[in-house]
Design a protein around this motif. Structure first.
Motif, short mmCIF file in Angstrom:
data_model
loop_
_atom_site.label_atom_id
_atom_site.label_comp_id
_atom_site.label_asym_id
_atom_site.label_seq_id
_atom_site.Cartn_x
_atom_site.Cartn_y
_atom_site.Cartn_z
N ARG A 118 0.83 -1.20 0.00
CA ARG A 118 0.00 0.00 0.00
C ARG A 118 0.87 1.26 0.00
O ARG A 118 1.88 1.32 0.70
CB ARG A 118 -0.94 0.01 1.20
CG ARG A 118 -1.95 1.16 1.16
CD ARG A 118 -2.81 1.19 2.40
NE ARG A 118 -3.72 0.05 2.48
CZ ARG A 118 -4.57 -0.16 3.49
NH1 ARG A 118 -4.60 0.69 4.51
NH2 ARG A 118 -5.36 -1.21 3.48
N SER A 119 0.50 2.23 -0.76
CA SER A 119 1.22 3.50 -0.93
C SER A 119 2.46 3.33 -1.79
O SER A 119 2.68 4.09 -2.73
CB SER A 119 1.58 4.13 0.42
OG SER A 119 0.41 4.38 1.17
N ALA A 120 3.30 2.35 -1.48
CA ALA A 120 4.50 2.15 -2.29
C ALA A 120 4.14 1.89 -3.74
O ALA A 120 4.88 2.28 -4.66
CB ALA A 120 5.33 0.99 -1.74
N GLN A 152 1.91 3.26 -5.36
CA GLN A 152 1.36 4.46 -5.99
C GLN A 152 2.44 5.39 -6.55
O GLN A 152 2.13 6.45 -7.10
CB GLN A 152 0.51 5.23 -4.97
CG GLN A 152 -0.60 4.41 -4.35
CD GLN A 152 -1.56 3.82 -5.36
OE1 GLN A 152 -1.73 4.35 -6.44
NE2 GLN A 152 -2.18 2.70 -5.01
N ASP A 170 -7.39 0.45 -8.98
CA ASP A 170 -6.03 0.80 -8.58
C ASP A 170 -5.01 0.29 -9.60
O ASP A 170 -4.02 0.97 -9.91
CB ASP A 170 -5.73 0.20 -7.20
CG ASP A 170 -4.38 0.61 -6.66
OD1 ASP A 170 -4.15 1.83 -6.52
OD2 ASP A 170 -3.54 -0.27 -6.40
N ALA A 206 -5.55 -2.07 -1.42
CA ALA A 206 -5.31 -0.64 -1.64
C ALA A 206 -6.06 0.15 -0.56
O ALA A 206 -5.57 1.16 -0.05
CB ALA A 206 -5.80 -0.23 -3.03
#
Length: 449
Positions: free
Chosen positions: A67-69, A71, A299, A325
């Motif tokens: 998660r976040s990585a 993005q 996502d 996500a």
């Protein structure tokens, strides 16, 4: 243990009922009494809207570490997959238990009472020796127990890296080796060592038609059929999968699964995104379910699956958070309708009640827990209470509670989660894993490079 709950408002399949008392014993609902305006003596009050426990029908717990990585920058599903392999390579039974325990606690705080874990990181890295060939799966089962939720371990056959032609598949690549048992028969022998228990049931999965050779699909289906266990499969998530299958077998992945006995009412296709008209007919006429994972599908830029057409054809819908996500089944339900609105430019494809059924009753059926997902005598005493007085949910009258929960609420509005009559999340606080954010941060830091 006998526990009595008073529900300020309860969603009873088709409508919201005020003042409902539930009596529970041995983890089941033993009585449902309506028109009780105040909590009776000794009852625990659940204020807000109480619905059956939410079912997360498709999870890869270790994807939570991405998660976040994931993005950062652009890319495709396939570039994201390379990052995912890096995390999978570092998983051990101990690190996976720590991560999954925190992820499942996050799910409990989001009102999820049962998860379908699509599990393919089977063997320990670097040939590390463990007495149990199912050490990784057992770590997940233990993690769910620690977090206080139910689990269906969908032990996944993953034997190849792709299709060459009708008779040959490519061997697993280096980063996929630990996923493979070598053959479907060896997979079946290993999975047969896993046993159901009170909070856990064992199911099966075909990772995808690209990862299980066609001549071995029947072995996986037969194993699940002999045990009347749920069988799940990633299906047509990517157009590249369809193109490879057409080149190798001259048919779509759905047709290939149908020809090898994989489809049927205990089977669920996950994603079902890029389908032909015949595919939809095959899935619907066989009663094969569809698990949509809208937050992951958007996502990863996968596309919008034909959920409305599938359900109309006879395919029951369930929901999953997949890559995590976000972990929010209310958001998955809302996205199902809103995605269809974007595609069709019309509104009202599903009522709030229909979306809640996908998130509860139909999700439980997809995971092999038919006694869950409803509030009625004899059902599992699994409950989720959504606050109706937060900045997101305050205002509408309680009889619109289902609409409020689905179209305005979120995981942050879950106030209580009850599993088997036990209060796992109380007033938004997890009773068994005291510091979920710290547990998540610590376990994810140990896995990232």
């Amino acid at each position: 243990m006998q526990v009595t709950y008073w529900l300020e408002h309860a969603w009873l399949d088709t409508h919201v009922e005020p003042g409902v008392v539930l009596e529970t014993d041995q983890g089941r609902i033993t009585a449902v009494r309506k028109e009780v305006p105040a909590p009776p003596p000794g009852a625990t009050a659940l204020r807000g809207l109480t619905i059956p426990g939410l079912a997360n029908a498709h999870s890869h717990a270790f994807h939570r570490a991405l998660r976040s990585a994931a993005q950062v920058g652009s890319g495709t599903f396939w570039t994201w997959r390379d990052v995912m392999y890096g995390v999978a390579a570092r998983l051990t039974p101990d690190t996976y238990h720590a991560l999954a325990r925190a992820v499942y606690a996050e799910m409990a705080m989001a009102g999820i009472t049962v998860v379908g874990e699509f599990h393919y990181v089977h063997h320990t890295p670097g040939g590390a020796a463990y007495d149990d060939p199912n050490a990784m799966g057992e770590a997940l089962i233990a993690a769910a127990d620690d977090a206080g939720i139910r689990i269906t371990l969908l032990d996944t056959a993953y034997l190849a890296s792709g299709m060459i032609d009708k008779y040959r598949s490519a061997e697993p690549e280096k980063h996929q080796l630990r996923f493979s048992d070598g053959s479907a028969q060896s997979w079946a022998e290993r999975v047969s060592l896993l046993k159901d228990r009170d909070h856990a049931r064992i199911g099966a999965a075909v990772h995808s038609v690209r990862a299980v050779p066609a001549d071995q699909l029947g072995t996986v289906a037969a194993w699940a059929g002999s045990r009347r266990a749920p069988l799940h499969v990633h299906l047509s998530e990517q157009t590249a999968e369809n193109e490879s299958c057409l080149a190798a077998h001259g048919c779509t992945p759905t047709r290939l699964l149908a020809d090898h006995g994989v489809l049927g009412p205990r089977t669920t296709g996950v994603h079902n995104t890029h389908l032909t008209d015949e595919d939809i007919r095959l899935l619907g006429s066989s009663g094969t379910g569809t698990c949509m994972c809208p937050t992951t599908e958007r996502d990863l830029a996968d596309g919008i699956g034909p959920a409305a057409r599938l359900q109309h054809a006879g395919s029951p819908l369930s929901l999953g958070s997949d890559s995590h996500a976000v972990i929010d089944i209310l958001e998955e339900a809302r996205a199902l309708e809103l995605n269809e609105r974007l595609r069709s430019r019309t509104r009202g494809h599903w009522t709030a009640a229909a979306l809640l059924r996908a998130a509860t009753d139909d999700g439980h059926n997809a995971l092999g827990w038919p006694e869950g997902g409803v509030i009625e005598t004899g059902a599992l005493a699994d409950l989720t209470t959504i606050a109706l007085d937060t900045v997101r949910t305050a205002g509408p009258v309680p009889r619109l509670g289902a609409e409020t929960a689905v179209f305005a609420g979120s995981a942050a509005d879950v106030r209580h989660t009850v599993v088997g009559g036990r209060h796992v999340v109380r007033d938004g606080v997890h009773a068994l894993v005291q510091d979920v954010p710290h547990a998540l941060a610590e376990s994810i830091a140990a896995l990232r490079p």
